[in-house]
Scaffold this motif. Sequence first.
Motif, PDB file in Angstrom:
ATOM      1  N   PRO A   1      28.198  48.374 -19.507  1.00 22.02           N
ATOM      2  CA  PRO A   1      27.617  48.131 -20.826  1.00 22.02           C
ATOM      3  C   PRO A   1      28.504  47.193 -21.650  1.00 22.02           C
ATOM      4  N   VAL A   2      27.942  46.098 -22.135  1.00 23.43           N
ATOM      5  CA  VAL A   2      28.685  45.114 -22.938  1.00 23.43           C
ATOM      6  C   VAL A   2      27.848  44.721 -24.148  1.00 23.43           C
ATOM      7  N   ARG A   3      28.525  44.282 -25.198  1.00 22.26           N
ATOM      8  CA  ARG A   3      27.833  43.821 -26.416  1.00 22.26           C
ATOM      9  C   ARG A   3      27.561  42.338 -26.263  1.00 22.26           C
ATOM     10  N   ILE A   4      26.297  41.983 -26.243  1.00 17.25           N
ATOM     11  CA  ILE A   4      25.930  40.592 -26.011  1.00 17.25           C
ATOM     12  C   ILE A   4      26.341  39.701 -27.180  1.00 17.25           C
ATOM     13  N   ASP A   5      26.351  40.232 -28.421  1.00 17.96           N
ATOM     14  CA  ASP A   5      26.756  39.395 -29.558  1.00 17.96           C
ATOM     15  C   ASP A   5      28.242  39.069 -29.500  1.00 17.96           C
ATOM     16  N   ASP A   6      29.054  39.999 -29.004  1.00 21.20           N
ATOM     17  CA  ASP A   6      30.479  39.700 -28.839  1.00 21.20           C
ATOM     18  C   ASP A   6      30.682  38.582 -27.815  1.00 21.20           C
ATOM     19  N   ILE A   7      29.891  38.602 -26.743  1.00 21.52           N
ATOM     20  CA  ILE A   7      30.011  37.555 -25.724  1.00 21.52           C
ATOM     21  C   ILE A   7      29.584  36.212 -26.299  1.00 21.52           C
ATOM     22  N   VAL A   8      28.571  36.203 -27.172  1.00 24.43           N
ATOM     23  CA  VAL A   8      28.116  34.959 -27.810  1.00 24.43           C
ATOM     24  C   VAL A   8      29.255  34.336 -28.619  1.00 24.43           C
TER      25      VAL A   8
ATOM     26  N   VAL B   1      23.933  45.556 -23.546  1.00 25.09           N
ATOM     27  CA  VAL B   1      23.201  45.376 -22.284  1.00 25.09           C
ATOM     28  C   VAL B   1      24.139  45.737 -21.141  1.00 25.09           C
ATOM     29  N   LYS B   2      23.546  45.960 -19.976  1.00 26.34           N
ATOM     30  CA  LYS B   2      24.344  46.250 -18.788  1.00 26.34           C
ATOM     31  C   LYS B   2      24.537  44.967 -18.006  1.00 26.34           C
ATOM     32  N   GLY B   3      25.782  44.520 -17.894  1.00 26.52           N
ATOM     33  CA  GLY B   3      26.018  43.269 -17.190  1.00 26.52           C
ATOM     34  C   GLY B   3      27.492  43.020 -16.987  1.00 26.52           C
TER      35      GLY B   3
ATOM     36  N   VAL C   1      17.289  33.425 -23.680  1.00 27.17           N
ATOM     37  CA  VAL C   1      17.812  34.400 -22.717  1.00 27.17           C
ATOM     38  C   VAL C   1      17.365  35.778 -23.157  1.00 27.17           C
ATOM     39  N   SER C   2      16.662  36.493 -22.289  1.00 25.13           N
ATOM     40  CA  SER C   2      16.173  37.850 -22.597  1.00 25.13           C
ATOM     41  C   SER C   2      16.816  38.816 -21.610  1.00 25.13           C
ATOM     42  N   LEU C   3      17.471  39.837 -22.149  1.00 25.71           N
ATOM     43  CA  LEU C   3      18.146  40.850 -21.326  1.00 25.71           C
ATOM     44  C   LEU C   3      17.695  42.231 -21.790  1.00 25.71           C
ATOM     45  N   PRO C   4      17.452  43.158 -20.859  1.00 22.51           N
ATOM     46  CA  PRO C   4      17.022  44.505 -21.252  1.00 22.51           C
ATOM     47  C   PRO C   4      18.176  45.321 -21.812  1.00 22.51           C
ATOM     48  N   HIS C   5      17.826  46.252 -22.729  1.00 19.12           N
ATOM     49  CA  HIS C   5      18.828  47.178 -23.255  1.00 19.12           C
ATOM     50  C   HIS C   5      19.325  48.085 -22.152  1.00 19.12           C
ATOM     51  N   VAL C   6      20.460  48.723 -22.429  1.00 15.67           N
ATOM     52  CA  VAL C   6      21.004  49.722 -21.486  1.00 15.67           C
ATOM     53  C   VAL C   6      20.051  50.903 -21.429  1.00 15.67           C
TER      54      VAL C   6
END
Length: 455
Positions: free
Chosen positions: A306-313, A345-347, A450-455
Motif C-alpha cells: 500500500p502506497v500513497r499515490i499523491d506522495d509519489i506524484v 493504492v497497492k503497488g 492514469v487510473s489505479l484501484p484503491h486498496v
Amino acid sequence: MTIRNRIALQFSLIVASILIIFSVLVYIVSATYRREEFYDRLKNKARTTVRFLTEVKEVDRELLKIIDHNTLTSLFEEKVLVFDAQNRLIYASVDDQVIHYQTALLNEVRNQKDVEIYSGQNELIGLLYRQNDRDFVVLASAYDQFGRSKLANLQLTLGWGLVAGIGITICLGIFFAGQSLQPISQINQQVSTITARNLQQRLDEGNRQDEIARLAMNFNDVLERLYQAFEQQRSFVSHASHELRTPLAALKSEIQLGLRRPLTVAEHEAVLQNLMSDTDRLIDLTNSLLFLARTLETSNQMPFLPVRIDDIVFTAKDELMDAKPTYRIEIDYKNIPDSETETIVKGNEELLKQVLLNLFDNACKYSDDHTAQVKISTDATQCQIIISDQGIGMTDADRQRIFEPFYRAQNALGYEGFGIGLSISAKLIDLHQGTLTVDSTPGMGSTFTVSLPHV
C-alpha cells in the motif's frame, strides 16, 4: 497408463462394485426369505401334528403316521417329535430311524417357546404347545431340497451375470472413454503441428460449450498471447536494431570524416563533440533498452505494498525538477479526498514513480512553455492522475499506436526520444491492474490519465 484406460478401469471398478453389492444383497435376501419360509412350513407342520395328536380323538399315533407319510405337503427327510411335560417322547413320525435329541434343547424350547436352529444340514424348529393345561414340546426338522436348489440356481445365475456384466462394462468403458477423449486426441494432433513459424494457427473449438471445447478456447487464447509476445519480441528486436544502427552509423561517419584528411584543432574538436553527442545518444538508447528489458523481466517479482499515490506524484515532480530546472509541473487536487486512505493504492513505489516521470517529462518536453498540469482525483473505487499539456498533440491514428514500443508520432520526430517510455508506462500500469489512456488533439496538447484501484 493412458487416461482412456484409467477412466475405463475406474468406471469398471465402480460398476463392478455396484453389481457385486447388488448380487450379494439379492442372494442374502433370497437366502433369508427361503429360510424364514421353510421355518414357517416346519412350524405349521409341527402345530398340525400336535393338534391331530392331542385334540382329534379319532386320530391315533398310527393313523397320524400314515397321514404324515402320505400327505402331499410332506418335506424331504421330515421328522416330527412330540414330548410331554416329563420330556418323554410320545410321538415320532418315523420308526425306521434312531431318534437323537438333547434334553437341554427341550428345556430351551420350554424357556423360549420358539426355537429355530440347524441340525446338520436340516433346519429344526422347537415349539411349546399348551392344551388343557398340558405342555407339549414339538420338534420338527427337514431338509429344504427345493429351496436350496433354487438358491443354488440363483447363485449360479448371479455369478455368471456378474462376470458377463463386468466384461460388458469393461468393453463399453474402453469404447466410450475412447469416444469421449477423441476430441482431446484431435487437439493433441493439432497442437503437435504448431511451431514458432505458424503461431497464427488455431485449434478447432467444436461446439464451444463442453469442457473440451473450453479447453481448446483457452489454448487458443494462450496461443494468441504467445503470438503477440513473439510479435512484440520481433518488433522489439527490429526497432532496437534500427535505433542502434542510427547512432552507430553517425559515429562511423564522424570517424571516417576525421580520417579522410588532416584536420585543424578546431575541426578535431568539432568531430569530438559530434562523437560525444552520438555516444551520449547511444548510451541513452542502450539504457532505455536495458530498462525496458529489465522491467518486463522483473516487474512480476517486485513487492506490491500500500502506497500513497499523491506522495509519489510530488516525489516524481521533485526528481524531474532537479534534473531539468526549466520544466514546470503544477499539481492540484481535482477533488479533496474525504480521507487519507482514498489516495492509497497497492503497488510498487519505484515503478509508479517511473511511470509518472515519463509522463511528466513528455508533457513538459512537447510543450513550448515546458509546463505540465497535474490533477489528482479520487472516487469510491479509483485514484486518477491526470497529466495535461499544451503541446503538439497527436492524431487519432497516432493515438491508437502511441503505446507500442519504439512508435513515435510524426510530429514528434524532431524531439529527443526513442518511443520507449510510453510503452513501458502502459505495461507498468497494466501490471498494477490499472489503465493508462490518452486524449489528444493535434496542436492543442494531450491529456494522459492514469487510473489505479484503491486498496
